[in-house]
Design a protein around this motif. Structure first.
Motif, PDB file in Angstrom:
ATOM      1  N   MET A   1      20.727  -6.161  -7.631  1.00 43.51           N
ATOM      2  CA  MET A   1      21.773  -7.006  -8.206  1.00 43.51           C
ATOM      3  C   MET A   1      22.446  -6.270  -9.359  1.00 43.51           C
ATOM      4  O   MET A   1      21.781  -5.644 -10.165  1.00 43.51           O
ATOM      5  N   LYS A   3      24.321  -5.854 -12.882  1.00 43.04           N
ATOM      6  CA  LYS A   3      24.076  -6.490 -14.174  1.00 43.04           C
ATOM      7  C   LYS A   3      25.049  -7.643 -14.444  1.00 43.04           C
ATOM      8  O   LYS A   3      24.688  -8.631 -15.046  1.00 43.04           O
ATOM      9  N   ASN A   4      26.290  -7.528 -13.962  1.00 42.32           N
ATOM     10  CA  ASN A   4      27.274  -8.573 -14.239  1.00 42.32           C
ATOM     11  C   ASN A   4      27.266  -9.700 -13.204  1.00 42.32           C
ATOM     12  O   ASN A   4      28.113 -10.570 -13.246  1.00 42.32           O
ATOM     13  N   ASN A   5      26.347  -9.685 -12.279  1.00 46.54           N
ATOM     14  CA  ASN A   5      26.243 -10.752 -11.287  1.00 46.54           C
ATOM     15  C   ASN A   5      25.498 -11.944 -11.868  1.00 46.54           C
ATOM     16  O   ASN A   5      24.387 -12.272 -11.469  1.00 46.54           O
ATOM     17  N   LEU A   6      26.149 -12.588 -12.824  1.00 46.59           N
ATOM     18  CA  LEU A   6      25.580 -13.767 -13.473  1.00 46.59           C
ATOM     19  C   LEU A   6      26.557 -14.922 -13.357  1.00 46.59           C
ATOM     20  O   LEU A   6      27.769 -14.732 -13.401  1.00 46.59           O
ATOM     21  N   ARG A  18      21.939 -19.372 -17.325  1.00 45.78           N
ATOM     22  CA  ARG A  18      22.563 -18.274 -16.585  1.00 45.78           C
ATOM     23  C   ARG A  18      21.630 -17.875 -15.442  1.00 45.78           C
ATOM     24  O   ARG A  18      20.424 -17.741 -15.639  1.00 45.78           O
ATOM     25  N   LYS A  20      21.173 -15.195 -11.973  1.00 45.79           N
ATOM     26  CA  LYS A  20      21.590 -13.978 -11.281  1.00 45.79           C
ATOM     27  C   LYS A  20      21.908 -14.333  -9.835  1.00 45.79           C
ATOM     28  O   LYS A  20      21.284 -15.221  -9.254  1.00 45.79           O
ATOM     29  N   SER A  58      26.102 -17.747  -3.998  1.00 47.16           N
ATOM     30  CA  SER A  58      25.454 -17.641  -5.311  1.00 47.16           C
ATOM     31  C   SER A  58      24.704 -18.919  -5.683  1.00 47.16           C
ATOM     32  O   SER A  58      23.872 -18.901  -6.589  1.00 47.16           O
ATOM     33  N   ALA A  85      17.974 -14.309  -3.722  1.00 46.47           N
ATOM     34  CA  ALA A  85      18.391 -14.701  -5.073  1.00 46.47           C
ATOM     35  C   ALA A  85      18.366 -16.222  -5.231  1.00 46.47           C
ATOM     36  O   ALA A  85      17.946 -16.731  -6.277  1.00 46.47           O
ATOM     37  N   ASN A  89      16.166 -18.372  -7.953  1.00 47.21           N
ATOM     38  CA  ASN A  89      16.772 -19.329  -8.886  1.00 47.21           C
ATOM     39  C   ASN A  89      16.212 -20.727  -8.709  1.00 47.21           C
ATOM     40  O   ASN A  89      16.052 -21.454  -9.695  1.00 47.21           O
TER      41      ASN A  89
END
Length: 187
Positions: A1, A3-6, A18, A20, A58, A85, A89
Motif C-alpha cells: 500500500m 503511504k498516501n492511500n489513506l 484514518r 489504509k 476502499s 485491506a 480495517n
C-alpha cells in the motif's frame, strides 16, 4: 500500500479515524466532500439500515455507513488486495456489522437474499455496468420498498432511470464523477 492511500471517516462513532486502502487499479475512494454531502442527505435513513456496498473498494462508503449506525453493511469486492485491506480495517475498527464478500458483484447479486434499505453502487467507470447492475438488483427484489440507491458514474453518462421506475432525489458532482441518490417512484 502506498503511504498516501489513506481515507478519513467523516462522522459518527469512528469520526476522524484514518484507514489504509489498497493500491488497486481503478480504485478511487469517494472523496470526503462527496461522502459528507451523501451522508448529510441520508442522515435519517442510515441508522438501523441494511446496506449493500457493491464494488466496495476502499470501503469508504461502507465504513461511513457503519460509523453512522447502519445495522449491517455487506461489502462486495473482488480485487484480492482490496479485500485484504477491507478485512484489516474491519478488524481494526471491530466492525462486527460488516459482512465482507470476496466475489464478483454480478455473481453476488445472483445469490443475494433479503432486501437492502440502501445500496451503494460505484463500479469501474467506462464499462457500462450501472444498467445491468440495476436490472439484476430489481430482478432479485434486493431494494426495500422505501429503499434508496446511491450511484457514482462518469459525469457525461446518462441512464434512463424511468425504465426502472426510479427517480433522482439528489445529485452532486466532483471532477469527472457524478453522484446520484435515487429512489423507487411508488406513486
Amino acid at each position: 500500500m502506498k503511504k498516501n492511500n489513506l481515507l478519513r471517516i467523516i462522522g459518527g462513532e469512528w469520526r476522524s479515524r484514518r484507514l489504509k486502502f489498497a493500491d488497486a487499479p481503478g480504485l478511487r475512494p469517494t472523496p470526503d466532500r462527496v461522502r459528507e454531502t451523501l451522508f448529510n442527505w441520508l442522515q435519517v435513513q442510515v441508522p438501523c439500515s441494511r446496506c449493500l456496498d457493491l464494488f466496495a473498494g476502499s470501503g469508504a462508503i461502507g465504513f461511513e455507513a457503519l460509523s453512522r449506525g447502519a445495522q449491517e453493511v455487506v461489502m462486495v469486492e473482488k480485487h484480492p488486495a482490496a479485500v485484504a485491506a477491507l478485512r484489516e480495517n474491519i478488524a481494526l475498527l471491530g466492525a462486527q456489522n460488516a459482512v465482507l464478500v470476496h466475489d464478483d458483484a454480478f455473481r453476488y447479486l445472483q445469490r443475494a437474499t433479503g432486501a437492502f434499505d440502501l445500496i451503494f453502487l460505484d463500479p469501474p467507470f467506462h464499462k457500462n455496468l450501472l444498467e445491468p447492475l440495476l436490472e439484476a438488483i430489481f430482478a432479485r427484489g434486493l431494494l426495500s420498498r422505501d429503499g434508496m440507491v446511491y450511484l457514482e458514474q462518469e459525469a457525461e453518462a446518462s441512464i434512463d432511470f424511468a425504465r426502472f421506475n426510479l427517480q433522482t432525489h439528489r445529485s452532486t458532482q466532483a471532477g469527472q464523477a457524478r453522484g446520484l441518490l435515487i429512489f423507487v417512484n411508488n406513486l
